[in-house]
Enzyme design. Structure first.
Site, PDB file in Angstrom:
ATOM      1  N   ASP A  57      38.946  35.177  46.642  1.00  0.00           N
ATOM      2  CA  ASP A  57      40.122  34.695  45.920  1.00  0.00           C
ATOM      3  C   ASP A  57      41.099  35.799  45.552  1.00  0.00           C
ATOM      4  OD1 ASP A  57      39.529  31.971  45.859  1.00  0.00           O
ATOM      5  OD2 ASP A  57      38.063  32.286  44.271  1.00  0.00           O
ATOM      6  N   HIS A 106      35.445  29.246  39.862  1.00  0.00           N
ATOM      7  CA  HIS A 106      35.088  28.943  41.263  1.00  0.00           C
ATOM      8  C   HIS A 106      36.395  28.981  42.062  1.00  0.00           C
ATOM      9  CE1 HIS A 106      32.894  27.450  44.599  1.00  0.00           C
ATOM     10  NE2 HIS A 106      32.700  26.200  44.257  1.00  0.00           N
ATOM     11  N   HIS A 140      30.940  38.278  42.060  1.00  0.00           N
ATOM     12  CA  HIS A 140      30.403  37.118  42.769  1.00  0.00           C
ATOM     13  C   HIS A 140      28.926  37.006  42.430  1.00  0.00           C
ATOM     14  CE1 HIS A 140      29.548  34.312  46.026  1.00  0.00           C
ATOM     15  NE2 HIS A 140      30.840  34.104  46.049  1.00  0.00           N
TER      16      HIS A 140
HETATM   17  N1  ACO Z   1      35.567  41.087  35.457  1.00  0.00           N
HETATM   18  C1  ACO Z   1      34.921  41.828  34.527  1.00  0.00           C
HETATM   19  N2  ACO Z   1      33.597  41.781  34.314  1.00  0.00           N
HETATM   20  C2  ACO Z   1      32.887  40.933  35.088  1.00  0.00           C
HETATM   21  C3  ACO Z   1      33.494  40.135  36.085  1.00  0.00           C
HETATM   22  C4  ACO Z   1      34.881  40.228  36.260  1.00  0.00           C
HETATM   23  N3  ACO Z   1      35.497  39.495  37.182  1.00  0.00           N
HETATM   24  N4  ACO Z   1      32.534  39.385  36.703  1.00  0.00           N
HETATM   25  C5  ACO Z   1      31.375  39.710  36.110  1.00  0.00           C
HETATM   26  N5  ACO Z   1      31.584  40.650  35.145  1.00  0.00           N
HETATM   27  C6  ACO Z   1      30.569  41.316  34.322  1.00  0.00           C
HETATM   28  C7  ACO Z   1      29.966  40.347  33.305  1.00  0.00           C
HETATM   29  O1  ACO Z   1      30.689  40.374  32.090  1.00  0.00           O
HETATM   30  C8  ACO Z   1      28.580  40.898  33.176  1.00  0.00           C
HETATM   31  O2  ACO Z   1      28.655  42.082  32.402  1.00  0.00           O
HETATM   32  P1  ACO Z   1      27.449  42.435  31.354  1.00  0.00           P
HETATM   33  O3  ACO Z   1      26.260  42.686  32.221  1.00  0.00           O
HETATM   34  O4  ACO Z   1      27.939  43.626  30.630  1.00  0.00           O
HETATM   35  O5  ACO Z   1      27.295  41.233  30.496  1.00  0.00           O
HETATM   36  C9  ACO Z   1      28.230  41.361  34.585  1.00  0.00           C
HETATM   37  O6  ACO Z   1      29.497  41.678  35.199  1.00  0.00           O
HETATM   38  C10 ACO Z   1      27.497  40.325  35.407  1.00  0.00           C
HETATM   39  O7  ACO Z   1      28.290  39.158  35.457  1.00  0.00           O
HETATM   40  P2  ACO Z   1      27.769  37.675  35.377  1.00  0.00           P
HETATM   41  O8  ACO Z   1      28.748  36.872  34.589  1.00  0.00           O
HETATM   42  O9  ACO Z   1      26.342  37.664  34.948  1.00  0.00           O
HETATM   43  O10 ACO Z   1      27.850  37.266  36.904  1.00  0.00           O
HETATM   44  P3  ACO Z   1      27.733  35.802  37.459  1.00  0.00           P
HETATM   45  O11 ACO Z   1      27.022  35.917  38.752  1.00  0.00           O
HETATM   46  O12 ACO Z   1      27.166  34.864  36.457  1.00  0.00           O
HETATM   47  O13 ACO Z   1      29.254  35.362  37.678  1.00  0.00           O
HETATM   48  C11 ACO Z   1      31.367  35.033  38.643  1.00  0.00           C
HETATM   49  C12 ACO Z   1      29.898  35.379  38.900  1.00  0.00           C
HETATM   50  C13 ACO Z   1      31.464  33.700  37.882  1.00  0.00           C
HETATM   51  C14 ACO Z   1      32.079  34.872  39.980  1.00  0.00           C
HETATM   52  C15 ACO Z   1      32.011  36.159  37.801  1.00  0.00           C
HETATM   53  O14 ACO Z   1      31.929  37.385  38.509  1.00  0.00           O
HETATM   54  C16 ACO Z   1      33.464  35.855  37.444  1.00  0.00           C
HETATM   55  O15 ACO Z   1      33.703  35.146  36.460  1.00  0.00           O
HETATM   56  N6  ACO Z   1      34.455  36.400  38.234  1.00  0.00           N
HETATM   57  C17 ACO Z   1      35.858  36.089  37.990  1.00  0.00           C
HETATM   58  C18 ACO Z   1      36.196  34.708  38.500  1.00  0.00           C
HETATM   59  C19 ACO Z   1      36.259  34.646  40.024  1.00  0.00           C
HETATM   60  O16 ACO Z   1      36.860  35.489  40.679  1.00  0.00           O
HETATM   61  N7  ACO Z   1      35.623  33.597  40.564  1.00  0.00           N
HETATM   62  C20 ACO Z   1      35.642  33.332  42.011  1.00  0.00           C
HETATM   63  C21 ACO Z   1      34.306  33.555  42.605  1.00  0.00           C
HETATM   64  S1  ACO Z   1      34.375  33.315  44.342  1.00  0.00           S
HETATM   65  C22 ACO Z   1      34.382  31.622  44.499  1.00  0.00           C
HETATM   66  O17 ACO Z   1      33.841  30.895  43.711  1.00  0.00           O
HETATM   67  C23 ACO Z   1      35.069  31.108  45.603  1.00  0.00           C
END
Ligand code: ACO
Length: 436
Positions: free
Chosen positions: A363, A268, A307
């Site tokens: 971010d 987050h 996201h």
């Molecule tokens: N890098 C690589 N792969 C990713 C990323 C990433 N940053 N984010 C998602 N994916 C992939 C997942 O592995 C998944 O792949 P799969 O379908 O092969 O399993 C697919 O994309 C879907 O991702 P989910 O994890 O299901 O997406 P979710 O909505 O649950 O997660 C989140 C969202 C937590 C923001 C995620 O994208 C993440 O961890 N990003 C990196 C951390 C980040 O930047 N967080 C800040 C968010 S903005 C905020 O909170 C202010």
């Protein structure tokens, strides 16, 4: 048959049910009518992480994640970032309307006169180790304010609520600056009522021996814009924490501390800190391809990408990129920007990221700006928590005023043992440790 209904046939019983559809949703409680026998509990939905469940009705922040739209109270984020100050936007978020000039003057005056912290806060702060994480200090100190304002427990008293909201908006930068000064071993600086909200924050962070702090206007404006961009974001993890904890009628200081704790996680608000670590690990533009390959092999995530709601470019990331250029004109170029731009360029062309609709989020660039301003990565999430406080409080207030809301309490699907016979300790055989 009314058109706005959903017909469900339960194949276990052959019985059909018509459920009303309102605002694109069905009521989860309507499913409880669906039973196999009269003493059956009724059907529930299973939605870990609330991926498809609306937990409230809200009129504060609107996001269309597919089209990359973000609006506070109907106003596009781009317009607010261009024309408003953070405190003006905070007023809008809380009260629902943009303030008139005289309303804004009163509001700014009130917030400014709540920036002072009780002297005992200093002693509290001194108890932390010199290397304590500023986010841990912020969360604990915000919670400690509950001990100073016991009347804040009267959460159904509107006037009282408003007073605590003004206090929190005023005091967050003071606590944040104190946690920073503590971590670098500098004496704390008192607020200066002549300064604007971002200037005063800069004063409390960076004033040394000069009699009066003079803020660089470009940096002050950049901080104000960043604050506007972070002010609210509908039902994200920390806002959900605020609503959930607040639903028990805990006071606003404790609820805000809980929300800030949720924000601190690397998935987050803690992501901006992780982005900087990632850029350090990559080291140079030439290593970006190899790093992306590693991510695609499942070794980690590209921090600052992806996201839950945005499946398009995060509109805040665009404004942040623009703001970064203004900051670099003052601070000089940040070498990490080149790596970040290359990372974005390659990721946005790569099938892995395109197919999963992974774009830079808020971010991705904010940490680079903060670092150029002189902040250590540990401070980044604190810089997020300050402006998000108004979002948390407006959502908390909306929750308390909503007659449909109750103490938040989800259901579970029981996957454990049925009743077991108790075994006295001397008769227990060695067992595998229980998995937790
Ligand atoms: N890098 C690589 N792969 C990713 C990323 C990433 N940053 N984010 C998602 N994916 C992939 C997942 O592995 C998944 O792949 P799969 O379908 O092969 O399993 C697919 O994309 C879907 O991702 P989910 O994890 O299901 O997406 P979710 O909505 O649950 O997660 C989140 C969202 C937590 C923001 C995620 O994208 C993440 O961890 N990003 C990196 C951390 C980040 O930047 N967080 C800040 C968010 S903005 C905020 O909170 C202010």
């Amino acid at each position: 048959m009314p058109q706005d209904t959903l017909t469900i046939t339960d194949n276990r019983t052959g019985q059909s049910y018509n459920l009303p559809i309102t605002d694109g949703t069905i009521r989860a409680m309507d499913l409880r009518k669906i039973k196999t026998k009269p003493d059956d509990f009724g059907l529930m939905t299973y939605d870990p992480a609330f991926t498809n469940t609306a937990s409230c009705r809200s009129a504060i922040t609107y996001i269309d994640g597919d089209r990359g739209i973000l609006r506070y109270r109907g106003y596009p984020i781009e317009v607010l970032a261009e024309h408003c100050t953070y405190l003006e936007v905070a007023y809008l978020i809380l009260f629902g309307e943009l303030p008139t000039a005289s309303q804004l003057k009163t509001w700014v005056h009130e917030i400014t006169h709540h920036t002072m912290l009780n002297e005992s806060t200093k002693k509290f702060m001194e108890g932390f180790r010199h290397d304590a994480h500023p986010m841990a200090m912020l969360v604990s100190t915000v919670a400690a304010l509950a001990s100073m304002y016991p009347e804040a427990r009267q959460v159904h008293d509107h006037e009282n609520r408003l007073l605590q909201i003004k206090r929190l908006i005023g005091k967050m930068p003071s606590i944040a600056a104190m946690s920073y000064r503590h971590s670098v071993g500098f004496p704390y600086v008192y607020p200066d009522n002549d300064l604007t909200y971002p200037e005063n924050f800069m004063n409390m962070l960076w004033k040394m021996v000069e009699p009066k702090y003079v803020a660089n206007p470009a940096i002050a404006r950049a901080i104000d814009i960043l604050f506007i961009l972070h002010a609210d974001h509908e039902q994200n993890c920390s806002t959900n924490a605020m609503r959930c904890v607040g639903s028990s009628e805990a006071d606003p200081y404790l609820s805000t501390a809980a929300a800030a704790a949720a924000l601190s996680g690397p998935l987050h608000g803690g992501a901006n800190e992780e982005v900087l670590r990632m850029l350090d690990e990559i080291g140079s533009k030439e290593n970006v391809h190899a790093y992306i390959r590693k991510i695609k092999e499942g070794k980690g995530k590209l921090m600052g990408f992806g996201h839950r709601v945005y499946k398009n470019y995060d509109p805040r990331a665009k404004i942040i990129k623009w703001t970064a250029d203004r900051v670099f004109e003052v601070t000089g170029h940040n070498a990490k920007l080149e790596i970040a731009l290359e990372l974005e360029r390659i990721a946005l062309e790569d099938d892995y990221f395109v197919q999963r609709k992974l774009y830079p989020n808020v971010d991705f660039y904010s940490g680079i700006i903060y670092q150029a301003m002189g902040f250590k990565p540990e401070m980044f999430t604190v810089l997020f928590a300050i402006p998000r406080t108004i979002g948390w409080l407006a959502q908390w207030q909306e929750m308390l005023s909503d007659p449909e809301q109750k103490i938040a309490r989800p259901r579970q699907i029981w996957v454990g043992h049925d009743t077991r016979e108790f075994v006295p300790i001397e008769k227990r055989e060695k067992q595998q440790p229980a998995t937790v």
